[in-house]
Write a protein that holds these residues in place. Structure first.
Motif, short mmCIF file in Angstrom:
data_model
loop_
_atom_site.label_atom_id
_atom_site.label_comp_id
_atom_site.label_asym_id
_atom_site.label_seq_id
_atom_site.Cartn_x
_atom_site.Cartn_y
_atom_site.Cartn_z
N ASP A 217 0.79 -1.23 0.00
CA ASP A 217 0.00 0.00 0.00
C ASP A 217 0.82 1.28 0.00
O ASP A 217 0.26 2.37 -0.01
N ALA A 233 -2.09 -3.65 -5.39
CA ALA A 233 -2.16 -2.50 -4.49
C ALA A 233 -3.51 -2.45 -3.80
O ALA A 233 -4.53 -2.84 -4.37
N GLY A 235 -6.82 -0.64 -2.02
CA GLY A 235 -7.65 0.51 -2.36
C GLY A 235 -7.29 1.75 -1.58
O GLY A 235 -7.61 2.87 -1.99
N ALA A 237 -4.14 2.53 -1.00
CA ALA A 237 -2.70 2.68 -1.28
C ALA A 237 -2.33 4.07 -1.75
O ALA A 237 -3.16 4.83 -2.27
N ILE A 239 -0.14 6.62 -4.32
CA ILE A 239 0.02 6.63 -5.77
C ILE A 239 1.24 5.81 -6.20
O ILE A 239 1.26 5.20 -7.27
N THR A 242 0.03 2.13 -6.28
CA THR A 242 -0.93 1.86 -7.34
C THR A 242 -0.29 1.90 -8.72
O THR A 242 -0.62 1.10 -9.60
N GLU A 243 0.66 2.81 -8.92
CA GLU A 243 1.34 2.89 -10.22
C GLU A 243 2.25 1.69 -10.46
O GLU A 243 2.49 1.31 -11.60
N ALA A 245 1.61 -1.39 -9.33
CA ALA A 245 0.85 -2.64 -9.27
C ALA A 245 0.19 -2.99 -10.61
O ALA A 245 0.00 -2.14 -11.48
N GLU A 247 -2.80 -4.53 -10.36
CA GLU A 247 -4.21 -4.56 -10.00
C GLU A 247 -4.41 -3.81 -8.69
O GLU A 247 -3.53 -3.78 -7.84
N VAL A 248 -5.56 -3.18 -8.55
CA VAL A 248 -5.93 -2.52 -7.30
C VAL A 248 -7.19 -3.19 -6.77
O VAL A 248 -8.15 -3.40 -7.51
N THR A 251 -9.88 -2.22 0.33
CA THR A 251 -9.03 -1.67 1.38
C THR A 251 -8.74 -2.70 2.46
O THR A 251 -9.38 -3.75 2.55
#
Length: 268
Positions: A217, A233, A235, A237, A239, A242-243, A245, A247-248, A251
């Motif tokens: 995260d 990543a 929910g 996480a 930026i 997330t960039e 990963a 998949e997101v 949480t």
């Protein structure tokens, strides 16, 4: 991916495997236990030291390996043996000297094989930080005789990502600087990340990175999420995660890692 494609699940703790209370939920414990029963290694990968990570992982029972201190340590919870990837002592010395010469308001904390310690102006954080505590184990700054696995740095006016961005250009040596949602930054040796420690484990265990799913995260998870065959990543996480990963998901408050594992194990 199906469960037959996966041999290792690597998971960050705070903000990821742990709930908002920084504990394992019963649903998460059950999911992890089912994954191990299905023949999948489950490894914790955290910025925490073994001091706080190990007790919080014990309820799962089947997580027996922990990558701690952002990849600087691999701890076997069954044997209590620890593999360390320390910072070069010369790099430690130059780090202290270079930053102090630029701005003497920087304050430092250090994690070593002789215990942790901190500057007086880091003391308020140490007092509330679970890995540190009230009494330093190594009151003086580490020297060449110590194996320093992690350095922490704070500044009275700059925090988190801004502090990381401020520090990186000032480094004399190619150290690894990361953040994990706290007000200070964490420094490990050259190339030392959660990914590097997991790669070490995978070499020992004969596992290809393509067979790894990693969950995280924060900034200190980005390298791991990029390295793994499938990076996930949260929910909640940053930026950076997330960039990095593939998949997101949901949480940590929603037991999203457990939900993902349950779905994975249900696939043929």
């Amino acid at each position: 991916m199906t469960k037959s494609d996966v041999r290792l699940i690597a998971c960050d703790l705070d903000g990821t495997l742990f709930g908002p209370d920084h504990l394992l939920s019963q649903r998460t414990i059950a999911a992890v236990q089912h994954a191990v029963a299905a023949g999948i290694h489950v490894v914790a990968a955290t910025g925490r030291s073994t001091t706080s990570a190990v007790p919080r992982l014990r309820p799962a029972e089947v997580i027996t390996t922990a990558v701690c201190s952002n990849g600087s340590l691999i701890h076997d919870m069954l044997s209590s043996e620890t593999i360390r990837f320390p910072i070069d002592p010369a790099h430690v010395n130059r780090f202290f000297a270079a930053l102090t010469a630029i701005d003497d308001r920087y304050a430092f904390c250090w994690e070593t094989d002789h215990g942790n310690g901190w500057d007086k102006s880091f003391g308020d954080i140490a007092a509330i930080h679970e890995d540190l505590g009230d009494v330093p184990g190594l009151a003086m700054r580490p020297t060449g005789e110590h194996h320093t696995t992690k350095l922490m740095v704070r500044h009275p006016e700059i925090t988190q990502e801004a502090l990381r961005d401020n520090l990186v250009p000032l480094l004399v040596d190619p150290l690894t600087v990361s953040t994990s949602g706290v007000q200070f930054v964490e420094v490990t040796g050259e190339g030392i990340t959660k990914a590097s420690a997991l790669a070490h484990l995978c070499t020992d265990w004969g596992i290809d990175p393509a067979q790894v799913i990693a969950f995280g995260d924060n900034h200190n998870d980005a390298a791991m999420l990029t390295w793994a065959g499938h990076g996930v990543a949260m929910g909640n996480a940053s930026i950076f995660a997330t960039e990095a990963a593939d998949e997101v998901i949901g949480t940590n408050a929603e037991n999203a890692v457990a939900v993902f594992i349950e779905s994975l194990l249900a696939r043929n």
